[in-house]
Design an enzyme around this catalytic site. Sequence first.
Site, PDB file in Angstrom:
ATOM      1  N   ARG A 197       4.887 -12.086  18.789  1.00 15.76           N
ATOM      2  CA  ARG A 197       3.575 -12.578  18.764  1.00 15.76           C
ATOM      3  C   ARG A 197       2.872 -11.592  17.481  1.00 15.76           C
ATOM      4  O   ARG A 197       2.716 -10.344  17.590  1.00 15.76           O
ATOM      5  CB  ARG A 197       2.894 -12.163  20.001  1.00 15.76           C
ATOM      6  CG  ARG A 197       1.524 -12.447  19.946  1.00 15.76           C
ATOM      7  CD  ARG A 197       0.603 -12.432  21.302  1.00 15.76           C
ATOM      8  NE  ARG A 197      -0.818 -12.508  21.097  1.00 15.76           N
ATOM      9  CZ  ARG A 197      -1.678 -11.448  20.859  1.00 15.76           C
ATOM     10  NH1 ARG A 197      -0.864 -10.147  21.161  1.00 15.76           N
ATOM     11  NH2 ARG A 197      -3.162 -11.714  20.594  1.00 15.76           N
TER      12      ARG A 197
ATOM     13  N   GLU B  35       7.305  -3.080  20.552  1.00 16.38           N
ATOM     14  CA  GLU B  35       5.914  -2.922  20.691  1.00 16.38           C
ATOM     15  C   GLU B  35       5.095  -3.475  21.369  1.00 16.38           C
ATOM     16  O   GLU B  35       5.306  -4.667  21.293  1.00 16.38           O
ATOM     17  CB  GLU B  35       5.150  -2.496  19.122  1.00 16.38           C
ATOM     18  CG  GLU B  35       5.726  -1.603  18.275  1.00 16.38           C
ATOM     19  CD  GLU B  35       5.160  -1.854  16.738  1.00 16.38           C
ATOM     20  OE1 GLU B  35       4.323  -2.686  16.571  1.00 16.38           O
ATOM     21  OE2 GLU B  35       5.495  -0.949  15.763  1.00 16.38           O
TER      22      GLU B  35
END
Length: 568
Positions: free
Chosen positions: A408, A465
Amino acid sequence: MATSARPTPTASTPVDFGPNVHIFDPSMPMAQIMSTIAPIFHSQDTSQFGPGRHAYLFKPGSYNLNVDVGYYMTVHGLGHSPDDVTVTGSVQSLATSTQGLALNSFWRGVENLSVVPTTNGDISGWAVSQATFLRRVHVIRGQLFLFDWRYPSDRNYSSGGFIADSLVDNQIVSGSQQQFLTRNTTLTNWIGGVWNMVFVGDDQAPSESWPDQPFTVIPKTPCIREKPYLIFENDYAVRVPSLKRESQGTSWSNMPDSVTTIPINQFYIAKAGTDTADSINNALHHGHHLILTPGVYHLSRSLEVKHPNTVILGLGMATLVPDNGTPAMAIDDVDGVSVCGIIFDAGPVRSSQLLTVGGVDSTADHSANPTALFDLSCRVGGATPGSTINCFTINSNNVILDNIWIWRADHGNSGTVGWTVNTAENGLTVQGQNVVAYGLFVEHFQNFQTVWNGNGGQVYMYQSEIPYDPPDQASWQQPTGNKGYASYKVGDQVSSHAAKGLGIYCNFDNQVELDNAIETPTGPGIQLNHMVTQWLNGKPFSAINHIINGTGDRVYDNGRNLNAKSSI
């Protein structure tokens, strides 16, 4: 289940790969080749979210060239062995235009050739991050550097790559490279490591000494078949290597793996400018394999893969965009499908999934002939506005994932990124049994990054992350009250799961916390080893409180003292 036979091969006709596949022959003047490739690199070097896509095909022979590889570029040797195509000079990805910074050097790859580096002190440079690959590459006599050493150490960062089935004669220097996976590669001599370096089935891997050195070493690769690859010998064909277990080293340098060769006339060669979902599905339903030539394909409905052993080969990071809220691709619960080298880009209408493998009721045992996904990327936002609930869903059993980046976007073109703009809950959901992943990168999703609900899962090297942009804690909190959503979530019903080498990092824009980077059930069948969390940057008083299930030290910035890294 589809059982109809493949099309009967017919007499060969000249192959048309379209305008963005550039084919080179060693009889061509080298200056002529350079006059083609130099402008392409110039156009792609800084085009992180542009529409350009290109592939280079080098026929067997020797070349004297400097080949720079930029965004959405793939380079392919067409020999039976990497040593059948030799480039003296360089085949490289450096960070000249960003003065050494390679943190965003995505979407590029090189496979099935040899390079004799003669530039920069006989160094072959591969300064890259996620969604990149070196496969079936032989670096002859020279060194391979995984960062751009020409710039100061406070500038030359790179962050996550993948090398498989390769041979480096001299040494590999990882430098500032933060995390990396090598698999079935002869390393000769590996130097360096930052957070999470994982070696699976390699010859001459470094000694494991976690956490003093961030090395995870698995001596043999449990189960793999190498990625299919193009060859040219009088005509084009695609070779599909066979499944192997407990392997070490390359597939080609000593006793080559057995392969199945598929003639090019059994492939439908699609072109983004003219092909549609209907034309591609017509070919797939009639039993053709598929080559997606470089370009961006807008799809009105899902590509439907119904035949076992179908090979889908993307060139030049071919990109699929579902325009109407369907998955971009749906693969039936069949044996032996290979999907390679594709970007799945979320479209303007929210999809439930972008890629599905098998249906929700899939139960078949595919252990003798598993489906395999190679060098795939999923992107939500960044290039264009897009949304999905989940990117990849694996329902079939025994699927192999080999170098997967599911992202994303945290940056991109204007109007494509934001907490309420490129919405997506999960990156990867695994429902199937005995699924294995080598090099799994999943980042920035708004709920769990990875949800693993099937038994028998194995993951070797995980990088994640968590999202930068939760606006506040109330917007990012589980119904249970846990702060944030774990990056790596193994379902409570799972009784057997193994993962080695997991790195999970935070860089929060706002003052939020994540209670656990990893959440799993407990029991003798749940085995996770070599886990690290890192507070990279961001808002003071943001934090990851634990590594797994309430254990592992907190990483945070309290405005005075930075606890940046924790390992167990």
